[in-house]
Motif scaffolding. Structure first.
Motif, mmCIF file in Angstrom:
data_model
loop_
_atom_site.group_PDB
_atom_site.id
_atom_site.type_symbol
_atom_site.label_atom_id
_atom_site.label_comp_id
_atom_site.label_asym_id
_atom_site.label_seq_id
_atom_site.Cartn_x
_atom_site.Cartn_y
_atom_site.Cartn_z
ATOM 1 N N TYR A 33 0.696 -1.512 0.023
ATOM 2 C CA TYR A 33 0.331 0.043 0.061
ATOM 3 C C TYR A 33 0.852 1.360 0.292
ATOM 4 O O TYR A 33 1.765 1.096 0.132
ATOM 5 N N THR A 34 0.288 2.105 -0.243
ATOM 6 C CA THR A 34 0.557 4.215 0.395
ATOM 7 C C THR A 34 0.319 4.323 1.289
ATOM 8 O O THR A 34 -0.553 4.569 1.599
ATOM 9 N N TYR A 35 1.714 5.379 1.488
ATOM 10 C CA TYR A 35 1.046 5.872 2.076
ATOM 11 C C TYR A 35 1.684 7.690 2.566
ATOM 12 O O TYR A 35 3.108 7.345 1.854
ATOM 13 N N ARG A 36 0.928 8.380 3.007
ATOM 14 C CA ARG A 36 1.994 9.885 3.068
ATOM 15 C C ARG A 36 2.243 10.024 4.520
ATOM 16 O O ARG A 36 1.760 9.993 5.306
ATOM 17 N N ASP A 37 3.522 10.674 4.354
ATOM 18 C CA ASP A 37 4.898 11.453 5.839
ATOM 19 C C ASP A 37 4.564 12.188 5.149
ATOM 20 O O ASP A 37 5.763 12.191 4.680
ATOM 21 N N GLY A 38 3.739 13.709 6.060
ATOM 22 C CA GLY A 38 4.225 14.768 5.722
ATOM 23 C C GLY A 38 3.763 14.941 3.970
ATOM 24 O O GLY A 38 2.489 14.934 4.284
ATOM 25 N N GLY A 39 4.715 15.691 3.666
ATOM 26 C CA GLY A 39 4.455 16.073 1.709
ATOM 27 C C GLY A 39 4.078 14.641 1.235
ATOM 28 O O GLY A 39 4.657 14.628 -0.240
ATOM 29 N N SER A 40 5.236 13.720 1.497
ATOM 30 C CA SER A 40 5.956 12.486 0.688
ATOM 31 C C SER A 40 5.599 11.013 0.617
ATOM 32 O O SER A 40 4.721 11.092 1.933
ATOM 33 N N GLU A 41 4.973 10.654 -0.007
ATOM 34 C CA GLU A 41 4.777 9.023 -0.267
ATOM 35 C C GLU A 41 5.635 8.336 -0.014
ATOM 36 O O GLU A 41 6.804 8.388 -0.557
ATOM 37 N N HIS A 42 4.563 7.302 1.043
ATOM 38 C CA HIS A 42 6.160 5.744 0.981
ATOM 39 C C HIS A 42 5.207 5.121 0.941
ATOM 40 O O HIS A 42 4.145 4.495 0.840
ATOM 41 N N ARG A 43 5.832 3.365 0.514
ATOM 42 C CA ARG A 43 5.281 2.385 0.242
ATOM 43 C C ARG A 43 5.103 1.448 1.043
ATOM 44 O O ARG A 43 6.112 1.711 2.327
ATOM 45 N N GLY A 44 3.837 0.874 1.861
ATOM 46 C CA GLY A 44 4.163 -0.240 3.339
ATOM 47 C C GLY A 44 4.032 -1.439 2.619
ATOM 48 O O GLY A 44 3.424 -1.556 1.222
ATOM 49 N N GLU A 45 4.386 -2.574 3.139
ATOM 50 C CA GLU A 45 3.514 -3.694 3.576
ATOM 51 C C GLU A 45 3.781 -4.330 4.509
ATOM 52 O O GLU A 45 4.095 -3.965 5.478
ATOM 53 N N VAL A 46 2.880 -5.252 4.365
ATOM 54 C CA VAL A 46 2.821 -6.099 5.775
ATOM 55 C C VAL A 46 2.758 -7.807 5.235
ATOM 56 O O VAL A 46 2.394 -8.097 4.328
ATOM 57 N N VAL A 47 4.122 -8.395 5.722
ATOM 58 C CA VAL A 47 4.499 -9.264 5.078
ATOM 59 C C VAL A 47 3.923 -10.619 5.406
ATOM 60 O O VAL A 47 3.815 -11.081 6.660
ATOM 61 N N ASP A 48 3.541 -11.601 5.116
ATOM 62 C CA ASP A 48 3.122 -12.827 5.812
ATOM 63 C C ASP A 48 2.044 -12.479 6.920
ATOM 64 O O ASP A 48 2.098 -13.033 7.679
ATOM 65 N N PRO A 49 0.835 -12.109 6.226
ATOM 66 C CA PRO A 49 -0.516 -11.936 7.570
ATOM 67 C C PRO A 49 -0.960 -13.461 8.128
ATOM 68 O O PRO A 49 -0.772 -14.424 7.449
ATOM 69 N N ARG A 50 -0.839 -12.868 9.488
ATOM 70 C CA ARG A 50 -1.580 -13.887 10.260
ATOM 71 C C ARG A 50 -3.466 -14.114 9.589
ATOM 72 O O ARG A 50 -3.831 -12.800 10.010
ATOM 73 N N ALA A 51 -3.787 -14.758 10.052
ATOM 74 C CA ALA A 51 -5.319 -15.225 9.234
ATOM 75 C C ALA A 51 -5.674 -14.696 10.294
ATOM 76 O O ALA A 51 -5.880 -15.338 11.534
#
Length: 111
Positions: A33-51
């Protein structure tokens, strides 16, 4: 004779533990996913999430929700407006789904 029985039982137990898949309760893969931190966009991720575990996505805040999710896990992901997987459900993303920048969310529940 007793020692042999104990060794056979111990070896069998170890083999059984090793044969059980580790990811039985996980959605293997990456949810991006993408999120904003201040004026910048960053990519985030969740790896192998638990059901059946709610994940508040890193980077999302009360002011700025995460957006543009891409579900590359083996399970479905349910995106929620609020933290804690409560409130309105925005969308269910099946494995392989991606949604544009208009989908705003703060938490995800995986299955």
């Amino acid at each position: 004779m007793r020692l042999r029985n104990v060794l056979v039982a111990a070896t069998s137990a170890i083999g059984l533990v090793l044969a059980v898949p580790v990811s039985a309760n996980a959605a293997d893969g990456v949810f991006r996913y993408t999120y904003r931190d201040g004026g910048s966009e960053h990519r985030g991720e969740v790896v192998d999430p638990r059901a059946e575990e709610c994940v508040d996505v890193r980077g999302a805040t009360e002011e700025h929700a995460a957006f543009a999710p891409v579900n590359r896990t083996s399970g479905s992901a349910v995106a929620f407006v609020e933290f804690g997987c409560v409130g309105d459900t925005y969308r269910v993303l099946d494995p392989g789904d991606s949604v544009g920048r208009r989908l705003l969310f703060r938490s995800v529940l995986f299955s």
